[in-house]
Write a protein that holds these residues in place. Structure first.
Motif, PDB file in Angstrom:
ATOM      1  N   HIS A  59      37.720   9.692  18.454  1.00 26.83           N
ATOM      2  CA  HIS A  59      37.995   8.530  17.592  1.00 26.83           C
ATOM      3  C   HIS A  59      38.723   8.923  16.307  1.00 26.83           C
ATOM      4  CE1 HIS A  59      37.406   4.250  17.645  1.00 26.83           C
ATOM      5  NE2 HIS A  59      37.052   4.228  16.368  1.00 26.83           N
ATOM      6  N   LEU A  60      39.290  10.120  16.247  1.00 23.39           N
ATOM      7  CA  LEU A  60      40.053  10.518  15.068  1.00 23.39           C
ATOM      8  C   LEU A  60      41.334   9.692  14.975  1.00 23.39           C
ATOM      9  CD1 LEU A  60      40.221  12.795  12.786  1.00 23.39           C
ATOM     10  CD2 LEU A  60      41.891  13.868  14.308  1.00 23.39           C
ATOM     11  N   LEU A  61      41.648   9.236  13.763  1.00 26.63           N
ATOM     12  CA  LEU A  61      42.933   8.599  13.470  1.00 26.63           C
ATOM     13  C   LEU A  61      43.795   9.650  12.791  1.00 26.63           C
ATOM     14  CD1 LEU A  61      44.606   5.859  13.188  1.00 26.63           C
ATOM     15  CD2 LEU A  61      43.673   5.791  10.857  1.00 26.63           C
ATOM     16  N   TYR A  62      45.032   9.835  13.271  1.00 28.40           N
ATOM     17  CA  TYR A  62      45.839  10.903  12.686  1.00 28.40           C
ATOM     18  C   TYR A  62      47.316  10.551  12.663  1.00 28.40           C
ATOM     19  CZ  TYR A  62      46.806  12.379  17.559  1.00 28.40           C
ATOM     20  OH  TYR A  62      47.197  12.435  18.878  1.00 28.40           O
ATOM     21  N   PRO A 189      36.176   6.680   4.898  1.00 30.97           N
ATOM     22  CA  PRO A 189      36.092   6.371   6.333  1.00 30.97           C
ATOM     23  C   PRO A 189      37.230   5.470   6.783  1.00 30.97           C
ATOM     24  CG  PRO A 189      34.519   5.047   5.105  1.00 30.97           C
ATOM     25  CD  PRO A 189      35.143   5.975   4.113  1.00 30.97           C
ATOM     26  N   ALA A 190      37.758   5.765   7.959  1.00 29.24           N
ATOM     27  CA  ALA A 190      38.852   4.983   8.541  1.00 29.24           C
ATOM     28  C   ALA A 190      38.306   3.774   9.292  1.00 29.24           C
ATOM     29  CB  ALA A 190      39.674   5.851   9.484  1.00 29.24           C
ATOM     30  N   CYS A 210      44.660  13.411   8.801  1.00 31.45           N
ATOM     31  CA  CYS A 210      43.564  13.227   9.755  1.00 31.45           C
ATOM     32  C   CYS A 210      42.482  12.376   9.087  1.00 31.45           C
ATOM     33  CB  CYS A 210      42.973  14.565  10.209  1.00 31.45           C
ATOM     34  SG  CYS A 210      44.046  15.487  11.321  1.00 31.45           S
ATOM     35  N   LEU A 211      42.213  11.212   9.641  1.00 24.53           N
ATOM     36  CA  LEU A 211      41.301  10.254   9.036  1.00 24.53           C
ATOM     37  C   LEU A 211      40.067  10.102   9.920  1.00 24.53           C
ATOM     38  CD1 LEU A 211      42.930   9.548   6.570  1.00 24.53           C
ATOM     39  CD2 LEU A 211      44.481   9.379   8.507  1.00 24.53           C
ATOM     40  N   PRO A 214      32.873   7.043  10.958  1.00 22.01           N
ATOM     41  CA  PRO A 214      31.510   7.415  11.352  1.00 22.01           C
ATOM     42  C   PRO A 214      31.421   7.841  12.815  1.00 22.01           C
ATOM     43  CG  PRO A 214      31.438   5.487   9.935  1.00 22.01           C
ATOM     44  CD  PRO A 214      32.896   5.758  10.216  1.00 22.01           C
ATOM     45  N   ALA A 215      32.213   7.213  13.687  1.00 24.63           N
ATOM     46  CA  ALA A 215      32.192   7.591  15.105  1.00 24.63           C
ATOM     47  C   ALA A 215      32.692   9.015  15.297  1.00 24.63           C
ATOM     48  CB  ALA A 215      33.042   6.612  15.915  1.00 24.63           C
ATOM     49  N   THR A 216      33.666   9.453  14.494  1.00 24.17           N
ATOM     50  CA  THR A 216      34.173  10.816  14.599  1.00 24.17           C
ATOM     51  C   THR A 216      33.122  11.821  14.150  1.00 24.17           C
ATOM     52  OG1 THR A 216      36.354   9.911  14.039  1.00 24.17           O
ATOM     53  CG2 THR A 216      36.135  12.297  14.060  1.00 24.17           C
TER      54      THR A 216
END
Length: 244
Positions: A59-62, A189-190, A210-211, A214-216
């Motif tokens: 679940h990383l946003l990048y 948090p993203a 890299c954002l 909590p799921a990450t």
């Protein structure tokens, strides 16, 4: 998920997650930031366009890796940060992680401030509380020796969002922690909402590559067998388990 209004091409390698290395990350946001006109010519430089992907596994946003800045451009941005250890407002900001960390540390526990920046305010706060500190910062306090020994705790504030290889660095942190050691991380948090991301001030900084959500962090805890506590909206503490 809303469709991007336009799309800057990026290579297939960009779809490999920089945290867990899972393939097939999905494009979630095309961000366009218009730049200010040149004060001398009045001409406006081309807009800054960036693409963000999300990993379906961790679940990383990048930011698409092919769109990252070079090291010189990154440091130019870092040099503009003003983090004065004597600033009470900055100390209050850091206290969101500092206070719960201190509540969980034994007297005299020693730590590492990873990514401390030019003014290591958090390390100074721990020193004042009786916790000896080592420093490491790639640009301002390079200290590879601190990464070859173990510490009772590690703190990293407003750093993890800048890392190109966060999975590699996270494993390095765990190797540097004693059994029962604590890892405190602060980062904004993203959101899962693309429209909220479009308005998010964190994405105005192109060094935020890299954002984490909590799921990450939950994925990291499961993957590495760690205890996880959310101690503030933007702060978590991991604990390395004691051997059985």
């Amino acid at each position: 998920m809303s469709a991007p209004d336009s799309l800057v091409p990026y290579p297939p390698a960009d779809t490999v997650c920089p945290l867990c290395e899972a393939p097939q990350s999905q494009h979630v946001l095309h961000l366009v930031q218009r730049r200010r006109p040149c004060p001398e010519t009045g001409q406006r430089p081309p807009a800054d366009e960036r693409d963000y992907l999300r990993c379906p596994e961790c679940h990383l946003l990048y930011l698409a890796p092919s769109q990252r800045l070079d090291a010189r451009a990154e440091q130019d941005i870092y040099d503009q940060h003003e983090n004065d250890p004597a600033d009470p407002r900055y100390r209050s900001f850091l206290a969101k992680l500092f206070t719960p960390m201190c509540e969980r540390l034994a007297a005299g526990a020693s730590g590492l401030d990873f990514g401390c920046g030019p003014g290591p305010a958090l390390a100074q706060m721990f020193e004042e509380a009786g916790h000896p500190m080592a420093l490491h910062d790639l640009y301002y306090h390079p200290n590879p020796a601190a990464l070859t020994r173990q510490h009772d705790f590690i703190v990293s504030t407003e750093v993890i969002e800048h890392l190109y290889a966060p999975g590699e660095v996270f494993r390095q942190w765990l190797r540097c922690l004693k059994p029962g050691g604590l890892l405190g991380v602060m980062t904004q948090p993203a959101s899962d909402d693309p429209e909220a991301l479009r308005r998010w001030h964190y994405l105005r900084d192109p060094t935020h590559v890299c954002l984490f959500s909590p799921a990450t962090f939950a994925w990291l805890a499961r993957t590495y067998g760690l205890e996880l506590e959310q101690v503030a909206n933007d702060s978590v503490i991991f604990r390395v388990p004691q051997p059985a």
